[in-house]
Design a protein around this motif. Structure first.
Motif, short mmCIF file in Angstrom:
data_model
loop_
_atom_site.label_atom_id
_atom_site.label_comp_id
_atom_site.label_asym_id
_atom_site.label_seq_id
_atom_site.Cartn_x
_atom_site.Cartn_y
_atom_site.Cartn_z
N ASP A 123 68.68 -57.26 -26.02
CA ASP A 123 69.06 -55.95 -26.53
C ASP A 123 67.90 -55.30 -27.29
N LYS A 124 67.37 -54.21 -26.73
CA LYS A 124 66.23 -53.51 -27.33
C LYS A 124 66.58 -52.85 -28.66
N ASP A 125 67.85 -52.58 -28.89
CA ASP A 125 68.27 -51.95 -30.15
C ASP A 125 67.92 -52.81 -31.37
N PHE A 126 67.70 -54.10 -31.17
CA PHE A 126 67.44 -55.02 -32.28
C PHE A 126 65.95 -55.34 -32.45
N ASP A 127 65.08 -54.72 -31.61
CA ASP A 127 63.66 -55.08 -31.61
C ASP A 127 62.98 -54.96 -32.96
N THR A 128 63.32 -54.02 -33.77
CA THR A 128 62.65 -53.87 -35.06
C THR A 128 63.42 -54.52 -36.21
N CYS A 141 58.81 -63.68 -30.82
CA CYS A 141 59.00 -62.56 -29.90
C CYS A 141 59.96 -61.54 -30.47
N LYS A 142 60.01 -60.39 -29.78
CA LYS A 142 61.07 -59.41 -30.02
C LYS A 142 62.34 -59.93 -29.38
N PRO A 143 63.51 -59.50 -29.82
CA PRO A 143 64.75 -59.93 -29.17
C PRO A 143 64.83 -59.54 -27.69
N SER A 144 64.14 -58.47 -27.29
CA SER A 144 64.21 -58.02 -25.90
C SER A 144 63.18 -58.66 -24.99
N CYS A 145 62.40 -59.60 -25.48
CA CYS A 145 61.35 -60.24 -24.68
C CYS A 145 61.95 -60.93 -23.46
N SER A 146 61.19 -60.93 -22.37
CA SER A 146 61.67 -61.54 -21.13
C SER A 146 61.65 -63.07 -21.16
N ALA A 147 61.04 -63.67 -22.19
CA ALA A 147 61.04 -65.13 -22.32
C ALA A 147 62.46 -65.62 -22.52
N ASN A 148 62.74 -66.82 -22.03
CA ASN A 148 64.09 -67.38 -22.13
C ASN A 148 64.08 -68.72 -22.85
N PRO A 149 63.93 -68.72 -24.17
CA PRO A 149 63.92 -69.99 -24.90
C PRO A 149 65.32 -70.57 -25.01
N ARG A 150 65.39 -71.88 -25.18
CA ARG A 150 66.68 -72.52 -25.44
C ARG A 150 67.15 -72.10 -26.82
N PRO A 151 68.41 -71.69 -26.93
CA PRO A 151 68.91 -71.22 -28.23
C PRO A 151 68.75 -72.21 -29.38
N ASP A 152 68.83 -73.50 -29.09
CA ASP A 152 68.71 -74.48 -30.18
C ASP A 152 67.26 -74.65 -30.64
N ASN A 153 66.29 -74.05 -29.94
CA ASN A 153 64.88 -74.11 -30.35
C ASN A 153 64.43 -72.85 -31.08
N VAL A 154 65.34 -71.94 -31.38
CA VAL A 154 64.98 -70.64 -31.93
C VAL A 154 65.28 -70.56 -33.43
N ALA A 158 63.15 -62.10 -40.36
CA ALA A 158 63.44 -60.69 -40.62
C ALA A 158 62.26 -59.78 -40.27
N ASN A 159 61.02 -60.32 -40.36
CA ASN A 159 59.86 -59.48 -40.05
C ASN A 159 58.73 -60.33 -39.46
N ARG A 160 57.71 -59.64 -38.94
CA ARG A 160 56.55 -60.31 -38.30
C ARG A 160 55.82 -61.19 -39.30
N ASP A 161 55.59 -60.65 -40.51
CA ASP A 161 54.80 -61.37 -41.51
C ASP A 161 55.41 -62.73 -41.84
N GLU A 162 56.73 -62.76 -41.92
CA GLU A 162 57.43 -64.02 -42.22
C GLU A 162 57.19 -65.04 -41.10
N ALA A 163 57.24 -64.59 -39.85
CA ALA A 163 56.99 -65.49 -38.72
C ALA A 163 55.54 -65.97 -38.72
N LEU A 164 54.59 -65.06 -38.97
CA LEU A 164 53.17 -65.44 -39.02
C LEU A 164 52.91 -66.42 -40.16
N LYS A 165 53.53 -66.16 -41.32
CA LYS A 165 53.35 -67.02 -42.49
C LYS A 165 53.84 -68.45 -42.21
#
Length: 176
Positions: A123-128, A141-154, A158-165
């Motif tokens: 859903d692209k509505d959740f990308d930001t 990734c963004k929620p709309s990314c075409s990658a298909n990870p296993r849900p239990d690995n995700v 809330a933001n990019r900086d948190e993921a990078l940190k």
């Protein structure tokens, strides 16, 4: 419900239901539409439909007539209604995940089920609004990314900086 689905499982039985949609018919009249199977086989299918509740049989002289039992159709409709009422927009995604608009209102805190459904439905509505990071690859990734990870690995951030940190790198597909 199992009995109802058993009745619909065979294409011959579904054809018999279509015939009875026009008008009640006796077994001989039903049999006329099936030249490739025996009268006994048609009778057996009619019996299964009766046992499953799809049709009722009434005796008129020597003839037995089959007619549709509305109750069975309403039972199936009631069972399907929750699925039929789902947001039509969510039926367009490739994954068959249903996300109702009432589940998330802008400005409300995101819950894990909402984020998971948004990711699975792309859903692209959740990308930001959030990012999903995959523990096994170290990528976010963004929620709309075409990658298909296993849900239990995700893990959701809330933001990019948190993921990078937390040691994740940006996806090269969706460029979050």
């Amino acid at each position: 419900m199992d009995e109802l689905f058993k009745g619909l499982a065979d294409p011959v039985r579904r054809q018999i239901l279509e015939l009875l949609l026009q008008q009640p018919l006796n077994v001989n009249q039903i049999n006329e539409h099936f030249s490739d199977i025996s009268r006994q086989a048609v009778s057996k299918h009619v019996s299964v439909l009766e046992d499953c509740g799809w049709i009722r049989i009434y005796q008129a002289g020597r003839e037995r007539y089959g007619y549709l039992n509305k109750t069975a159709f309403y039972q199936l409709k009631d069972w399907l209604q929750d699925y039929l009422n789902l947001d039509q927009r969510s039926l367009k995604n490739d994954h068959g995940v249903f996300l109702e608009r009432t589940t998330y209102k802008k400005g409300s805190p995101l819950t894990y089920p909402v984020m998971l459904q948004a990711m699975l439905s792309k859903d692209k509505d959740f990308d930001t609004l959030f990012y999903n990071a995959v523990k096994t690859t170290g990528i976010f990734c963004k929620p709309s990314c075409s990658a298909n990870p296993r849900p239990d690995n995700v893990i959701f951030y809330a933001n990019r900086d948190e993921a990078l940190k937390n040691g994740f790198r940006a996806c090269k597909r969706c460029k979050p």
